[in-house]
Scaffold this motif. Structure first.
Motif, PDB file in Angstrom:
ATOM      1  N   PHE A 133     -18.492  31.742  21.547  1.00  0.00           N
ATOM      2  CA  PHE A 133     -18.547  32.014  22.979  1.00  0.00           C
ATOM      3  C   PHE A 133     -19.104  30.766  23.659  1.00  0.00           C
ATOM      4  CE2 PHE A 133     -20.707  33.657  26.784  1.00  0.00           C
ATOM      5  CZ  PHE A 133     -19.658  34.348  27.359  1.00  0.00           C
ATOM      6  N   MET A 135     -20.165  29.074  26.900  1.00  0.00           N
ATOM      7  CA  MET A 135     -20.519  29.104  28.321  1.00  0.00           C
ATOM      8  C   MET A 135     -21.443  27.940  28.689  1.00  0.00           C
ATOM      9  SD  MET A 135     -22.743  31.828  30.485  1.00  0.00           S
ATOM     10  CE  MET A 135     -24.238  30.964  30.050  1.00  0.00           C
ATOM     11  N   THR A 136     -22.517  27.757  27.919  1.00  0.00           N
ATOM     12  CA  THR A 136     -23.579  26.812  28.281  1.00  0.00           C
ATOM     13  C   THR A 136     -23.090  25.365  28.264  1.00  0.00           C
ATOM     14  OG1 THR A 136     -25.146  28.371  27.345  1.00  0.00           O
ATOM     15  CG2 THR A 136     -25.944  26.131  27.677  1.00  0.00           C
ATOM     16  N   ALA A 141     -27.858  23.448  34.620  1.00  0.00           N
ATOM     17  CA  ALA A 141     -28.762  24.553  34.248  1.00  0.00           C
ATOM     18  C   ALA A 141     -27.913  25.804  34.088  1.00  0.00           C
ATOM     19  CB  ALA A 141     -29.821  24.743  35.325  1.00  0.00           C
ATOM     20  N   SER A 142     -27.668  26.148  32.834  1.00  0.00           N
ATOM     21  CA  SER A 142     -26.671  27.190  32.568  1.00  0.00           C
ATOM     22  C   SER A 142     -27.256  28.591  32.622  1.00  0.00           C
ATOM     23  CB  SER A 142     -26.018  26.931  31.209  1.00  0.00           C
ATOM     24  OG  SER A 142     -25.438  25.641  31.199  1.00  0.00           O
ATOM     25  N   SER A 143     -28.595  28.692  32.795  1.00  0.00           N
ATOM     26  CA  SER A 143     -29.161  30.024  32.999  1.00  0.00           C
ATOM     27  C   SER A 143     -28.640  30.587  34.326  1.00  0.00           C
ATOM     28  CB  SER A 143     -30.683  29.983  32.979  1.00  0.00           C
ATOM     29  OG  SER A 143     -31.147  28.991  33.855  1.00  0.00           O
ATOM     30  N   TRP A 167     -24.508  24.377  22.415  1.00  0.00           N
ATOM     31  CA  TRP A 167     -25.098  25.620  21.905  1.00  0.00           C
ATOM     32  C   TRP A 167     -24.038  26.690  21.708  1.00  0.00           C
ATOM     33  CZ3 TRP A 167     -29.240  25.183  19.384  1.00  0.00           C
ATOM     34  CH2 TRP A 167     -30.233  24.298  19.784  1.00  0.00           C
ATOM     35  N   THR A 169     -22.605  28.882  19.439  1.00  0.00           N
ATOM     36  CA  THR A 169     -22.900  29.422  18.110  1.00  0.00           C
ATOM     37  C   THR A 169     -21.606  29.767  17.384  1.00  0.00           C
ATOM     38  OG1 THR A 169     -25.001  30.275  18.896  1.00  0.00           O
ATOM     39  CG2 THR A 169     -24.136  31.264  16.867  1.00  0.00           C
ATOM     40  N   VAL A 215     -32.026  24.262  15.424  1.00  0.00           N
ATOM     41  CA  VAL A 215     -33.143  24.967  16.061  1.00  0.00           C
ATOM     42  C   VAL A 215     -34.370  24.721  15.195  1.00  0.00           C
ATOM     43  CG1 VAL A 215     -34.023  27.243  16.741  1.00  0.00           C
ATOM     44  CG2 VAL A 215     -31.563  26.754  16.902  1.00  0.00           C
ATOM     45  N   PHE A 376     -36.072  31.170  19.770  1.00  0.00           N
ATOM     46  CA  PHE A 376     -34.892  30.746  20.529  1.00  0.00           C
ATOM     47  C   PHE A 376     -34.354  31.875  21.405  1.00  0.00           C
ATOM     48  CE2 PHE A 376     -31.366  32.018  17.482  1.00  0.00           C
ATOM     49  CZ  PHE A 376     -30.474  32.484  18.432  1.00  0.00           C
ATOM     50  N   ILE A 379     -34.924  32.036  25.029  1.00  0.00           N
ATOM     51  CA  ILE A 379     -34.072  31.182  25.868  1.00  0.00           C
ATOM     52  C   ILE A 379     -32.608  31.625  25.772  1.00  0.00           C
ATOM     53  CG2 ILE A 379     -33.161  28.834  26.131  1.00  0.00           C
ATOM     54  CD1 ILE A 379     -35.932  27.814  25.240  1.00  0.00           C
ATOM     55  N   PRO A 383     -32.855  32.737  29.730  1.00  0.00           N
ATOM     56  CA  PRO A 383     -34.312  32.642  29.571  1.00  0.00           C
ATOM     57  C   PRO A 383     -35.015  33.893  30.115  1.00  0.00           C
ATOM     58  CG  PRO A 383     -33.417  30.723  30.737  1.00  0.00           C
ATOM     59  CD  PRO A 383     -32.312  31.697  30.599  1.00  0.00           C
ATOM     60  N   GLU A 385     -37.439  34.225  32.008  1.00  0.00           N
ATOM     61  CA  GLU A 385     -37.778  34.184  33.434  1.00  0.00           C
ATOM     62  C   GLU A 385     -36.673  34.781  34.295  1.00  0.00           C
ATOM     63  OE1 GLU A 385     -38.001  31.654  31.348  1.00  0.00           O
ATOM     64  OE2 GLU A 385     -39.748  30.386  31.726  1.00  0.00           O
ATOM     65  N   VAL A 386     -35.432  34.518  33.889  1.00  0.00           N
ATOM     66  CA  VAL A 386     -34.301  35.011  34.683  1.00  0.00           C
ATOM     67  C   VAL A 386     -34.264  36.544  34.631  1.00  0.00           C
ATOM     68  CG1 VAL A 386     -31.770  34.995  34.861  1.00  0.00           C
ATOM     69  CG2 VAL A 386     -33.006  32.879  34.338  1.00  0.00           C
TER      70      VAL A 386
HETATM   71  C1  LIG Z   1     -29.887  28.876  19.216  1.00  0.00           C
HETATM   72  C2  LIG Z   1     -29.154  29.048  20.501  1.00  0.00           C
HETATM   73  C3  LIG Z   1     -27.908  29.663  20.482  1.00  0.00           C
HETATM   74  C4  LIG Z   1     -27.162  29.776  21.653  1.00  0.00           C
HETATM   75  N1  LIG Z   1     -25.897  30.305  21.599  1.00  0.00           N
HETATM   76  C5  LIG Z   1     -25.112  30.228  22.694  1.00  0.00           C
HETATM   77  C6  LIG Z   1     -23.720  30.562  22.626  1.00  0.00           C
HETATM   78  O1  LIG Z   1     -23.211  30.998  21.581  1.00  0.00           O
HETATM   79  N2  LIG Z   1     -22.950  30.374  23.724  1.00  0.00           N
HETATM   80  C7  LIG Z   1     -23.464  29.897  24.891  1.00  0.00           C
HETATM   81  O2  LIG Z   1     -22.711  29.731  25.849  1.00  0.00           O
HETATM   82  N3  LIG Z   1     -24.788  29.567  24.991  1.00  0.00           N
HETATM   83  C8  LIG Z   1     -25.602  29.717  23.926  1.00  0.00           C
HETATM   84  N4  LIG Z   1     -26.923  29.348  24.008  1.00  0.00           N
HETATM   85  C9  LIG Z   1     -27.424  28.740  25.244  1.00  0.00           C
HETATM   86  C10 LIG Z   1     -28.376  29.609  26.032  1.00  0.00           C
HETATM   87  O3  LIG Z   1     -27.740  30.767  26.501  1.00  0.00           O
HETATM   88  C11 LIG Z   1     -28.899  28.720  27.179  1.00  0.00           C
HETATM   89  O4  LIG Z   1     -29.703  27.717  26.585  1.00  0.00           O
HETATM   90  C12 LIG Z   1     -29.685  29.510  28.190  1.00  0.00           C
HETATM   91  O5  LIG Z   1     -28.844  30.345  28.949  1.00  0.00           O
HETATM   92  C13 LIG Z   1     -30.460  28.614  29.153  1.00  0.00           C
HETATM   93  O6  LIG Z   1     -29.636  27.643  29.739  1.00  0.00           O
HETATM   94  P1  LIG Z   1     -30.100  26.109  29.715  1.00  0.00           P
HETATM   95  O7  LIG Z   1     -30.379  25.730  28.319  1.00  0.00           O
HETATM   96  O8  LIG Z   1     -29.108  25.324  30.483  1.00  0.00           O
HETATM   97  O9  LIG Z   1     -31.504  26.105  30.466  1.00  0.00           O
HETATM   98  P2  LIG Z   1     -31.763  25.868  32.016  1.00  0.00           P
HETATM   99  O10 LIG Z   1     -30.839  26.720  32.817  1.00  0.00           O
HETATM  100  O11 LIG Z   1     -31.780  24.416  32.272  1.00  0.00           O
HETATM  101  O12 LIG Z   1     -33.210  26.481  32.189  1.00  0.00           O
HETATM  102  C14 LIG Z   1     -34.369  25.786  31.690  1.00  0.00           C
HETATM  103  C15 LIG Z   1     -35.592  26.581  31.983  1.00  0.00           C
HETATM  104  O13 LIG Z   1     -35.761  26.769  33.373  1.00  0.00           O
HETATM  105  C16 LIG Z   1     -36.526  27.928  33.608  1.00  0.00           C
HETATM  106  N5  LIG Z   1     -35.823  28.795  34.548  1.00  0.00           N
HETATM  107  C17 LIG Z   1     -34.482  28.951  34.721  1.00  0.00           C
HETATM  108  N6  LIG Z   1     -34.227  29.866  35.659  1.00  0.00           N
HETATM  109  C18 LIG Z   1     -35.415  30.325  36.113  1.00  0.00           C
HETATM  110  C19 LIG Z   1     -35.830  31.304  37.064  1.00  0.00           C
HETATM  111  N7  LIG Z   1     -34.924  32.017  37.783  1.00  0.00           N
HETATM  112  N8  LIG Z   1     -37.150  31.497  37.269  1.00  0.00           N
HETATM  113  C20 LIG Z   1     -38.078  30.781  36.562  1.00  0.00           C
HETATM  114  N9  LIG Z   1     -37.744  29.851  35.639  1.00  0.00           N
HETATM  115  C21 LIG Z   1     -36.446  29.633  35.414  1.00  0.00           C
HETATM  116  C22 LIG Z   1     -36.691  28.629  32.252  1.00  0.00           C
HETATM  117  O14 LIG Z   1     -37.952  28.341  31.713  1.00  0.00           O
HETATM  118  C23 LIG Z   1     -35.607  27.999  31.436  1.00  0.00           C
HETATM  119  O15 LIG Z   1     -35.877  28.054  30.041  1.00  0.00           O
HETATM  120  C24 LIG Z   1     -27.712  29.292  22.861  1.00  0.00           C
HETATM  121  C25 LIG Z   1     -28.983  28.713  22.887  1.00  0.00           C
HETATM  122  C26 LIG Z   1     -29.699  28.585  21.730  1.00  0.00           C
HETATM  123  C27 LIG Z   1     -31.035  27.911  21.772  1.00  0.00           C
END
Ligand SMILES: Cc1cc2nc3c(=O)[nH]c(=O)nc-3n(C[C@H](O)[C@H](O)[C@H](O)COP(=O)(O)OP(=O)(O)OC[C@H]3O[C@@H](n4cnc5c(N)ncnc54)[C@H](O)[C@@H]3O)c2cc1C
Length: 400
Positions: A133, A135-136, A141-143, A167, A169, A215, A376, A379, A383, A385-386
């Motif tokens: 899958f 997405m990220t 900032a993919s959150s 990321w 998986t 990780v 992990f 996050i 994350p 926080e979201v």
């Molecule tokens: C081992 C592992 C497996 C994964 N597997 C997949 C996968 O299969 N497919 C996929 O698409 N993704 C996957 N991910 C990615 C994961 O879903 C993203 O890392 C996650 O959604 C956060 O996005 P980002 O890393 O861009 O962090 P960012 O969006 O940059 O966020 C960084 C930090 O900002 C802070 N933050 C963000 N929003 C807010 C808020 N509203 N309020 C307060 N603080 C906030 C949080 O502390 C957050 O950790 C995986 C990640 C890991 C570590």
């Protein structure tokens, strides 16, 4: 609130426990050991043999309740089986119950066309292939999924996909044959209608898994997590899932059950950590007494029991609510479990590591890798926080 498990679910749980004792725990080290470089992303013969055994014993697709390929369990029932198979990080794949395939199978069952199901869901349910899958993205900032920049552009009877994901998986695995890719199909549309999801065969020209990510140093081979580039990848228009602009709608549907599964697995891991914490404390002697006689260790054990019971209750409540009112209406309960459980399980595992001393950090016990896993998930799947923010929104509206 909670009933007895049905005889069918109880029977499955008993057989699952027996399979774990007989086949998973004795082989766990071999299943989790990093493979040799040359065969890192290839299926492991031992895992393949155990998978076949689990399949022939009907311990297969335990999560799936969309058809005869699964066991027809409710979320509440499956959660309790998930706790059993979650006790070992090596187990979920053996029973075809591993992320992200479970989420992808749920997604295809719910939103796929008959052709998409025939081509991808069927072999996934049979355990013949794996999926990922995507997405990220590293650049945004993919959150906040509205940030996703990958382009999915219509070109005649095809779509062309361009973007960089990470990321992802499962992507490095040789058995990974399809990616569900999220990207922008209409940047001019309303914010939550810009994104789509599309099926991209991993052998399409232009798909490159550039590198695996680790990780805390764990590569999780042979599934792994990859950085993947999509460079002018052309796929037939019928690979679009549900329709252009419906990516957010699908994302909402995909994540609910998967989050609960992670939580229940972590409760299994935490229970096992507590078990070996107690065993170690009873046998290890320092300064003239066993560790089990020391106040600090006893506090750690007592607190761990309190923590696990709380984690289990919020998770079962979320699963039960999903069964009663559906995933969407249960989103707050799911969010509570998603936030609470990885932190609690991580704390229990951390205490078990401390009681084991240096051994707890080594590869001789499952604890270090289990701790990384719980970390992990604070996050992954968004994350914490979201999710807290979403809960705060709901709570403020409710109390208005
Ligand atoms: C081992 C592992 C497996 C994964 N597997 C997949 C996968 O299969 N497919 C996929 O698409 N993704 C996957 N991910 C990615 C994961 O879903 C993203 O890392 C996650 O959604 C956060 O996005 P980002 O890393 O861009 O962090 P960012 O969006 O940059 O966020 C960084 C930090 O900002 C802070 N933050 C963000 N929003 C807010 C808020 N509203 N309020 C307060 N603080 C906030 C949080 O502390 C957050 O950790 C995986 C990640 C890991 C570590």
């Amino acid at each position: 609130m909670f009933d007895e498990l049905s005889p069918h679910a109880r029977g499955l749980r008993d057989r699952l426990e027996a399979f774990m004792r007989e086949h998973i725990y004795p082989n766990e080290r071999a299943l989790l050991a990093p493979p040799a470089e040359a065969e890192k992303w290839a299926p492991r013969p031992l895992a393949v043999a155990l998978t076949e055994k689990a399949r022939t014993q009907g311990l297969w697709n335990l999560f799936y309740n969309h058809g005869p390929e699964g066991q027809g369990l409710t979320n509440w029932e499956y959660s309790q089986l998930c706790e059993v198979l979650g006790r070992s990080l090596a187990a979920p794949e053996i029973f075809n119950c591993n992320a992200p395939d479970v989420g992808n199978m749920e997604l295809l069952a719910a939103y796929g066309t008959e052709t998409q199901k025939e081509r991808w869901l069927k072999p996934l349910l049979a355990g013949e292939i794996r999926s990922c899958f995507a997405m990220t993205e590293p650049k945004v900032a993919s959150s906040d999924a509205t940030n996703i920049e990958t382009q999915i552009r219509r070109d005649g009877d095809h779509y062309v996909v361009n973007g960089r994901k990470w990321w992802v998986t499962g992507a490095p695995s040789q058995r990974c044959k399809v990616a569900i890719v999220m990207g922008k199909s209409d940047p001019a549309a309303a914010k939550h209608l810009q994104q789509s999801m599309i099926l991209v065969p991993m052998d399409s020209p232009g798909v490159t898994v550039e590198r695996p990510l680790s990780v805390y140093g764990y590569e999780h081979a042979p599934l792994g997590h990859g950085e993947v580039v999509f460079d002018n990848v052309r796929v037939p228009a019928e690979n679009m899932l549900l329709g252009e602009g419906r990516g957010f709608e699908i994302a909402q549907g995909r994540l609910g059950p998967g989050r609960i599964h992670h939580c229940m697995r972590f409760i299994g891991l935490a229970e096992r950590a507590l078990e070996i914490m107690c065993a170690r404390a009873r046998e290890r002697v320092a300064f003239g007494s066993t560790l089990a006689e020391m106040g600090a260790v006893r506090q750690a054990i007592g607190q761990s029991r309190c923590d696990i019971e709380q984690a289990r209750l919020v998770t079962l409540r979320a699963a039960w609510t999903m069964d009663k009112v559906g995933n969407k209406a249960a989103r707050n309960e799911i969010a509570v479990a998603k936030i609470v459980v990885p932190t609690i399980a991580g704390a229990v595992i951390d205490r078990a590591i401390q009681v084991h001393g240096g051994a707890g950090l080594s590869q001789d016990f499952f604890l270090a890798e289990a701790f990384a896993e719980t970390r992990f998930l604070r996050i992954g799947d968004g994350p914490d926080e979201v999710h807290r923010e979403a809960l705060a929104r709901a709570e403020l509206a409710r109390q208005h």
